[in-house]
Design a protein around this motif. Structure first.
Motif, PDB file in Angstrom:
ATOM      1  N   ARG A 353       1.063  -1.200   0.296  1.00 54.16           N
ATOM      2  CA  ARG A 353      -0.366  -0.180   0.454  1.00 54.16           C
ATOM      3  C   ARG A 353       0.747   1.347   0.062  1.00 54.16           C
ATOM      4  N   GLY A 450       8.674   3.972  12.239  1.00 54.28           N
ATOM      5  CA  GLY A 450       7.870   4.480  11.899  1.00 54.28           C
ATOM      6  C   GLY A 450       7.410   5.940  11.437  1.00 54.28           C
ATOM      7  N   LYS A 451       7.789   6.089   9.844  1.00 61.40           N
ATOM      8  CA  LYS A 451       7.482   7.509   9.285  1.00 61.40           C
ATOM      9  C   LYS A 451       6.647   6.942   8.196  1.00 61.40           C
ATOM     10  N   ALA A 452       6.222   8.757   8.190  1.00 60.02           N
ATOM     11  CA  ALA A 452       6.045   8.253   7.060  1.00 60.02           C
ATOM     12  C   ALA A 452       4.356   7.537   7.158  1.00 60.02           C
ATOM     13  N   GLY A 453       3.709   7.040   8.254  1.00 61.67           N
ATOM     14  CA  GLY A 453       3.032   5.995   8.540  1.00 61.67           C
ATOM     15  C   GLY A 453       3.469   4.854   7.843  1.00 61.67           C
ATOM     16  N   MET A 455       4.797   2.362   9.782  1.00 56.46           N
ATOM     17  CA  MET A 455       5.152   1.588  11.002  1.00 56.46           C
ATOM     18  C   MET A 455       4.097   0.677  12.034  1.00 56.46           C
TER      19      MET A 455
ATOM     20  N   GLU B  48      -8.434  -0.082  -2.493  1.00 55.75           N
ATOM     21  CA  GLU B  48      -8.233  -1.485  -1.788  1.00 55.75           C
ATOM     22  C   GLU B  48      -9.274  -1.309  -1.442  1.00 55.75           C
ATOM     23  N   ARG B  67      -6.913  -9.041   2.530  1.00 57.64           N
ATOM     24  CA  ARG B  67      -7.258  -8.296   1.337  1.00 57.64           C
ATOM     25  C   ARG B  67      -7.662  -9.377  -0.291  1.00 57.64           C
ATOM     26  N   GLY B 423      -1.172  10.630  12.865  1.00 59.32           N
ATOM     27  CA  GLY B 423       0.076  10.201  13.442  1.00 59.32           C
ATOM     28  C   GLY B 423      -0.232   8.537  12.677  1.00 59.32           C
ATOM     29  N   MET B 424       1.051   7.850  13.190  1.00 60.47           N
ATOM     30  CA  MET B 424       1.394   7.135  13.086  1.00 60.47           C
ATOM     31  C   MET B 424       0.444   5.896  14.364  1.00 60.47           C
TER      32      MET B 424
END
Lengths: 477, 446
Positions: A353, A450-453, A455, B48, B67, B423-424
């Protein structure tokens, strides 16, 4: 096609040859600078226990892929679930890239040349986690939970988490590269929570591997020790904030290298930024003469093992700091072209993705020659910090939370402390390293970067202990 | 829905005796335009299709997500994973009767790639013009998502939602000093207004031009919404399963007792306009509604998914959400809304002679969620003297106990709110006012 390691599992080891040829021909005839296609099967298992009770036993199967096209440096990226209409998906990516080129007012940079790679990469398994029954995995974790719970009446709960993720990928690009690659990532943690009246404390054991379920076995002593430490911590005082001389153990030193320096070396943060490029100019002094930091994807078994990156570039060791001077940075094909350097094999994507971006793999501080005991000598009042429960950076400043912290008085570790957050300026702190230990350790935890979503991406950090002067430690008043 | 729909055909096959199931199908289309500097970096597009099966077989709960998988294989996987789980008397089926409708979101038009790219380019250029030494990054995203739930008795729920997001950030690196600011916005049925993001960044750039000294000690601090959520996280950990069900939370027996300042009210609000998690049902098929968690300082409800609610003998209130596609539902609020106060922004800054505004930090997550202790390095920290922002403060670690911050040290809540989310590791999107907390410890590197 070369084969880099033998496959020990039960998954198919070859893809349909006709599919490869059809895709290659399709990619070669598109009128853009570069096109790539990735197809992926992704199988994951997650187990979570609360005490000895399973709270989550989940399995996930993802089948999909992505296509990326580059035209004049502009990128079109399309990801999709399922493998239907592949030609249409590639064409969408091409159209997005061409549209981006038409919509913009100037050149965007290019795409660095990379060698044509035709390789099959297999996981060099120790014990394949897919060969271990779900019941056995649950039972093993329940055993650890039992150990933690029975260690002390003050232990009120144990939270256990395990995951394994197997990825089987086929990568093709318009330059003729074809890489069929297997990846395995597994890890987790056992978190022991103690509580007495209003006081709560927790300690954990973390584990990880890219090829061996054996990393999950034999953790009994570590779980008992975590329980013991959690109970001790219930009565520990909070750290008094301020500047200290700090000794960090190999685990925390690795996190330090990752957070305090590694992210700054990722070239996607530097491109177009004259100020940062000046700050990160090659040849700048960045630490003591014996400081050597490098990033590698070639350490089989570590979670940062990546023989071929997600742009089809083969791994090599990349020196970042050598003899205390800045000598390199981490690249994708895009950032390498922008800065006139070579791709380094650091383009990584968590899942199909996502498009690959510049990421670390296994970030290593080479061992020094100072015995661990000598690192503490002469410290009147300092902090000994071990383990980590996470870290972060904004480029200039880093921060990480030590899993455990102890007061150093007159060169001796005297008592545990709570709530240790170590922070500092990246540029000055590396120069404040005054001793590098000889106790080089290959730590593998169950967390991720984690970076740019994206993670948690599996990474590793191998390091010795370090002594750092004038480190800011946050805590209570 | 038709008789040939494989999603429903699955339910017409004979099931195993006593087996319950809940099938979920999500289809998501999204597009993102990214700009760095004044140039478009790229356009991403995603198609998706996620499926999930939850099965209660022999009283054991199993889950498999996938998926692009075959439903039969998915159900078999869910049954297999049920074997390792604990026994439960939970009732999984039983969706509310509902006539499927997608009408409201159908009326929303999808922007095309040109619109997204132009908006991102305009944002980047506008910031460059205002601050030539800044390297701007802009991102504009549009998403449309269809969700369907079907239980073992063939009852179905179906809905669609859309979302527009915009993010603008800029950074200046000069002589080793990094100044970075960012802002984001979203709307449920349109692209957000970029003007507000530009104003936000322009103000922070002006505040941060001058670096001012600060001495260590204790000061009042305004926690702006981007860091306000981390202040809220320890409270949510205390009032949520699994801490509540495992009795590790000190609030396990605290329903209807005072746990915070009377100025604090927190609602899990699934109906709030433009809320990223404003949905008619949660991911377990339970109808959602606004749930007061803390009302004027009194703990009113816990955050429980179906299983946790069942375990505690409580009704399920629509608080079972997955973190993202592929994550099974766990106890999570919908949108966390903290009620605003009555203090205007200017009055907040003048409420005490000297204070700090904290807008961002590095490593600012709680060091111990259950105890409420947290510490982080401030990255967006500004000094206010008699109501005027005098400059940016650097090299500071802010340490605070969140439980005390929401208790005796809570001074004022601002009268406006801002969305915070993403955020993550998002627990839930939040809608928060500025929060003024007295007596916060700051450690300063000399």
């Amino acid at each position: 096609m070369a084969e880099s390691a033998r496959h020990g599992g039960s998954r198919p080891t070859t893809w349909d040859v006709g599919l490869e040829e059809t895709l290659r021909q399709f990619l070669a005839r598109e009128a853009v600078d570069y096109v790539e296609l990735r197809l992926e099967v992704n199988e994951a298992t997650v187990i979570e226990l609360m005490g000895t009770t399973p709270q989550r036993v989940d399995q996930q199967l993802d089948v999909g892929g992505n296509a990326r096209a580059v035209s004049g440096g502009y990128v079109g990226f399309v990801h999709f679930d399922g493998w239907n209409e592949l030609e249409a998906r590639v064409r969408e990516a091409v159209q997005l890239a061409q549209w981006g080129r038409a919509a913009s007012v100037g050149p965007r940079g290019g795409w660095a040349p990379s060698q044509v790679v035709q390789q099959r990469v297999r996981v060099p398994y120790g014990e394949d986690p897919r060969g271990v029954a779900l019941d056995e995995k649950v039972g093993l974790l329940q055993g650890y939970a039992d150990l933690g719970l029975s260690a002390s009446p003050a232990v009120k709960n144990v939270q256990t988490r395990y995951f394994d993720r197997y990825r089987h990928l086929l990568f093709l690009n318009s330059r003729g590269s074809v890489v069929e690659q297997e990846k395995m990532d597994l890890g987790g943690s056992v978190l022991v929570i103690a509580r007495r009246q209003g006081s709560v404390a927790q300690r954990g054991v973390s584990f990880g591997s890219s090829n061996d379920f054996g990393a999950v076995r034999g953790l009994d002593d570590q779980v008992r020790d975590a329980a013991h430490q959690a109970v001790l911590l219930l009565d520990a005082p909070e750290i008094v904030g301020g500047e200290y001389t700090v000794v960090v153990d190999p685990h925390l030193a690795g996190v330090f290298a990752h957070e305090a320096f590694g992210h700054l070396s990722e070239a996607d943060g530097q491109v177009d930024d004259r100020g940062l490029l000046q700050a990160m100019r090659l040849g700048r002094r960045f630490g003591p003469k014996n400081l050597h930091i490098y990033d590698t994807g070639r350490d089989a078994g570590s979670r940062g093992y990546l023989p071929v990156d997600d742009e089809g570039v083969e791994a090599r060791d990349i020196d970042l700091i050598k003899d205390g001077e800045l000598v390199g940075r981490l690249h994708s094909c895009r950032t390498a072209a922008s800065l006139g350097e070579e791709p380094t094999g650091n383009a990584r994507a968590l899942h199909y993705r996502f498009a690959p971006i510049v990421r670390m793999r296994n970030t290593v501080i080479a061992p020094g020659d100072t015995p661990v005991e000598a690192l503490f000598q002469g410290i009147k009042r300092g902090i000994y910090a071990t383990g980590s429960t996470g870290g972060q950076t904004n480029g200039e400043v880093f921060a990480f939370r030590a899993a455990q912290a102890y007061l150093i008085e007159d060169g001796r570790v005297t008592q545990p402390l709570r709530n240790a957050v170590l922070t500092g300026n990246v540029f000055s702190t590396l120069n404040n390293i005054t001793a590098i230990g000889s106790d080089f350790t290959r730590y593998e935890g169950g967390g991720g970067c984690g970076k740019a979503g994206q993670m948690p991406l599996p990474v590793s950090h191998h390091a010795p202990s370090l002594r750092i002067e004038r480190c800011l430690v946050g805590g209570g008043r | 829905m038709t008789a040939t729909d494989p999603f429903v055909q699955r339910l017409t096959k004979p099931r195993r005796p006593g087996e319950q199931m809940l099938l979920t199908e999500v289809h998501r289309e999204h597009m993102t335009a990214r700009v760095r500097g004044r140039l478009l970096e790229g356009i991403d597009q995603g198609h998706e299709h996620h499926q999930a099966a939850r099965v209660l077989a022999g009283g054991r709960l199993g889950y498999q997500g996938a998926r692009a998988a075959d439903w039969d294989a998915l159900l078999e996987g869910a049954r297999a994973s049920a074997g390792g789980s604990e026994w439960t008397s939970l009732v999984l089926s039983g969706l509310d009767e509902h006539s499927p409708s997608e009408a409201s979101a159908d009326a929303v038009r999808n922007p095309d790639p040109a619109e997204l790219a132009q908006m991102a380019l305009d944002m980047g250029r506008a910031l460059s013009e205002q601050a030539p030494d800044v390297v701007p990054q802009a991102q504009v995203q549009w998403m449309r998502q269809w969700t369907r739930l079907v239980d073992g008795d063939g009852r179905e729920q179906r809905w669609m939602r859309t979302e527009g997001r915009a993010t603008l950030s800029g950074r200046v690196v000069r002589d080793g000093d990094f100044m970075a600011v960012g802002a984001n916005g979203w709307r449920s049925a349109a692209l957000p207004d970029p003007g507000g993001l530009l104003d936000h960044i322009r103000t922070r750039m002006a505040w941060g031009r001058c670096i001012v000294p600060l001495e260590a000690g204790a000061l009042p601090v305004v926690f702006m919404p981007p860091v306000g959520f981390s202040l809220l996280a320890p409270l949510l950990a205390r009032l949520s399963a699994p801490a509540v069900t495992a009795k590790t939370s000190p609030w396990s027996d605290a329903l209807d007792t005072v746990v915070a300042s009377p100025d604090l009210s927190v609602v899990s609000d699934s109906r709030i306009t433009d809320g990223p998690r404003s949905v008619p049902w949660d991911d377990e098929g339970t109808a959602t509604r606004p749930v007061p968690l803390i009302d004027r300082g009194v703990l009113r409800h816990w955050v429980l998914d179906r299983r946790a609610a069942h375990q505690l003998g409580q009704p399920a209130l629509g608080l079972g959400f997955g973190g993202d596609l592929g994550s099974p539902p766990t106890p999570r609020p919908s949108n966390v809304a903290v009620s605003p106060g009555a203090t205007a922004w200017e009055d907040l800054l003048r409420s005490t002679p000297r204070l700090l505004i904290l807008e961002g930090w590095v490593g600012g997550r709680p060091v111990n969620p259950l105890r409420g202790e947290m510490a982080g390095t401030a990255t967006g920290l500004y000094l206010v003297d008699h109501g005027e922002v005098v400059g940016r403060v650097k090299n500071v670690v802010v340490s605070v106990n969140a439980l005390e911050a929401w208790g005796s040290r809570l001074s004022h809540l601002g009268d406006t709110r801002q969305w915070v989310g993403g955020g993550m590791m998002p627990l839930a999107p939040s809608y928060l006012p500025p929060i003024l907390v007295q007596d916060v410890a700051v450690a300063v590197k000399s």
